[in-house]
Design an enzyme around this catalytic site. Structure first.
Site, PDB file in Angstrom:
ATOM      1  N   ASP A 165      28.159  70.153  43.800  1.00 15.60           N
ATOM      2  CA  ASP A 165      26.793  69.754  43.452  1.00 15.60           C
ATOM      3  C   ASP A 165      26.310  70.307  42.106  1.00 15.60           C
ATOM      4  O   ASP A 165      25.862  69.531  41.256  1.00 15.60           O
ATOM      5  CB  ASP A 165      25.831  70.119  44.584  1.00 15.60           C
ATOM      6  CG  ASP A 165      26.185  69.386  45.873  1.00 15.60           C
ATOM      7  OD1 ASP A 165      26.979  68.437  45.811  1.00 15.60           O
ATOM      8  OD2 ASP A 165      25.669  69.762  46.934  1.00 15.60           O
ATOM      9  N   HIS A 194      33.632  65.393  51.433  1.00 12.15           N
ATOM     10  CA  HIS A 194      34.004  66.645  52.111  1.00 12.15           C
ATOM     11  C   HIS A 194      35.327  67.209  51.572  1.00 12.15           C
ATOM     12  O   HIS A 194      36.052  67.880  52.294  1.00 12.15           O
ATOM     13  CB  HIS A 194      34.056  66.467  53.636  1.00 12.15           C
ATOM     14  CG  HIS A 194      32.689  66.315  54.230  1.00 12.15           C
ATOM     15  ND1 HIS A 194      31.944  67.379  54.657  1.00 12.15           N
ATOM     16  CD2 HIS A 194      31.924  65.214  54.447  1.00 12.15           C
ATOM     17  CE1 HIS A 194      30.773  66.939  55.127  1.00 12.15           C
ATOM     18  NE2 HIS A 194      30.741  65.632  55.007  1.00 12.15           N
TER      19      HIS A 194
HETATM   20  C1  GLA Z   1      27.107  68.385  51.000  1.00 13.23           C
HETATM   21  C2  GLA Z   1      27.537  69.632  50.236  1.00 13.23           C
HETATM   22  C3  GLA Z   1      28.579  69.283  49.172  1.00 13.23           C
HETATM   23  C4  GLA Z   1      29.731  68.492  49.797  1.00 13.23           C
HETATM   24  C5  GLA Z   1      29.181  67.310  50.572  1.00 13.23           C
HETATM   25  C6  GLA Z   1      30.252  66.543  51.322  1.00 13.23           C
HETATM   26  O1  GLA Z   1      26.391  67.517  50.177  1.00 13.23           O
HETATM   27  O2  GLA Z   1      26.406  70.199  49.592  1.00 13.23           O
HETATM   28  O3  GLA Z   1      29.025  70.467  48.556  1.00 13.23           O
HETATM   29  O4  GLA Z   1      30.492  69.341  50.617  1.00 13.23           O
HETATM   30  O5  GLA Z   1      28.226  67.722  51.546  1.00 13.23           O
HETATM   31  O6  GLA Z   1      31.095  65.865  50.435  1.00 13.23           O
END
Ligand code: GLA
Length: 421
Positions: free
Chosen positions: A205, A67
């Protein structure tokens, strides 16, 4: 946080057989075979002829920096050898046809007349990519048919949406001769999710998927998208993931709530720290000094973010110096913080991580993805895999009356066209 996952579709899931673990390649590199079957499926559904091209785009797990991406901090994800399959054939006209092995009808439209708004279906993602590529790229391009599928566990926090977006953006980059390079492809994928799909996701991501390098973690600074690749010994160490099977319906709104709480915390703490641009820049002493006056929930969220930033920097230093145990310790500490301060764990995840803590040869473990169910990730010695799997199955089974799905992942070189000839 994609709502649609490329799944095994009609393909049987390839799960980890610990007996295969010592044998080179067995159970770890099924991509070619599955992609060949995916192309056959394309021809069955969309008709034979022409040249059908096959592409693979991986999923990802994040090991450190939970996060932190939307708080402008450091994250340390790595791509995995499971992901999205695309079988794609160019068309002589400007029609686009999208199909998924997950079912549903074929979605069709003209390249010059994209569906104007998202509809909450899987094809929002590819349409978002077409939108994000921009009008001039689309006018240079040509129509195409594409079948999506894959072998990522669905909605498990392994980033199926980034895998799809990066995969299609990369395939069209080649097909249309756009030549935007890996970072351009990543930006298109991110823009698709933020603008058209409407998820205010962090940048981690698509970068994790698009800039993957095998045997390395990507260390990405989410404040300015600078990055380095940090090596880890992928001969000796492996990454495993266990899926709790828990899917929280309110996960998306709980995620958005965390984003909003962090923004509020920074609204209070930021002005106390000259030069701080994001919550991850706030020093712990500043929080210590004012925490008593803060809303306790905001205090807990900020403490997680600030301490996780420190842990991730220590892990980065450890990896630069070849000390991977620092990363492992950081993962266990991150999980406790995600459970107690950020409050995004569930008991099923805590059970998996506590089994890992008492299993020899496991260096670290924590929930991965946003939390609220989904998967725990493990960094372990290759030899410890059978013991960890047995212990996870028996303890989790004893508590919850069912077994977690367990996968052992290899690294992945990132999105690519695969020649099946
Ligand atoms: C999800 C979101 C990511 C990131 C994670 C927590 O997977 O898609 O962008 O914020 O939560 O680390």
């Amino acid at each position: 946080m994609g709502m649609w996952g490329a799944s095994a579709g009609r393909f049987p899931p390839i799960s980890w057989d610990p007996m295969d673990n010592g044998r080179e390649g067995v159970g770890l590199d099924p991509t070619m075979d599955l992609l060949a079957r995916h192309v056959l499926e394309f021809e069955t559904r969309l008709g034979p002829g022409g040249s059908v091209r096959a592409f693979f785009s991986p999923g990802r797990v994040n090991l450190m920096g939970a996060h932190l991406d939307y708080n402008g901090g450091l994250v340390m994800p790595t791509a995995i050898d499971r992901g999205t399959f695309l079988a794609l054939r160019a068309r002589p006209d400007r029609r686009v046809r999208l199909l998924s092995t997950l079912g549903g009808d074929c979605v069709e439209f003209e390249l010059d007349d994209l569906p104007p708004k998202r509809v909450g279906q899987w094809f929002d993602y590819p349409v978002g990519v077409l939108q994000a590529l921009g009008g001039s790229a689309r006018s240079r391009g040509m129509g195409f048919d594409v079948l999506f599928g894959g072998n990522l566990p669905v909605a498990a926090g392994l980033s199926s949406s980034a895998s799809i977006n990066v995969g299609l953006a990369m395939a069209l980059d080649g097909l249309w001769g756009l030549d935007r390079g890996p970072e351009g492809v990543v930006r298109t994928a991110l823009e698709a999710e933020r603008s058209y799909v409407g998820v205010q996701c962090g940048i981690m991501d698509p970068y994790a998927v698009g800039l993957a390098k095998p045997g390395h973690l990507l260390c990405l600074d989410c404040s300015d998208a600078s990055y380095e690749h940090l090596p880890f010994d992928s001969e000796r160490l492996v990454i495993a993931v266990a899926d709790t099977g828990v899917r929280r319906e309110l996960a998306q709104s709980a995620f958005n709530e965390r984003v909003e709480q962090c923004a509020r915390a920074f609204g209070i703490l930021g002005p106390l720290c000259p030069g701080a641009e994001v919550l991850c820049d706030v020093p712990l002493e500043v929080l210590d000094g004012v925490e008593g006056d803060l809303d306790p929930v905001l205090g807990r969220r900020a403490r997680h973010v600030i301490e996780e930033t420190e842990r991730t920097k220590r892990a980065r230093l450890g990896l630069r110096e070849g000390r991977v145990d620092e990363l492992g310790r950081g993962m266990f500490a991150a999980h406790r913080s995600l459970r107690d301060l950020y409050e995004v764990s569930v008991p099923e995840l805590d059970t998996l991580v506590s089994v890992a803590e008492s299993t020899e040869g496991v260096l670290g473990s924590r929930l991965t993805g946003a939390g609220f169910g989904g998967c725990a990730v493990f960094l372990l010695e290759r030899d410890a895999a059978p013991e960890l799997e047995a212990r996870l199955r028996s303890t989790f089974g004893g508590h919850y009356g069912r077994e977690p799905e367990i996968h052992l992942f290899g690294g992945d070189p990132g999105p690519r066209e695969v020649s099946l000839a």
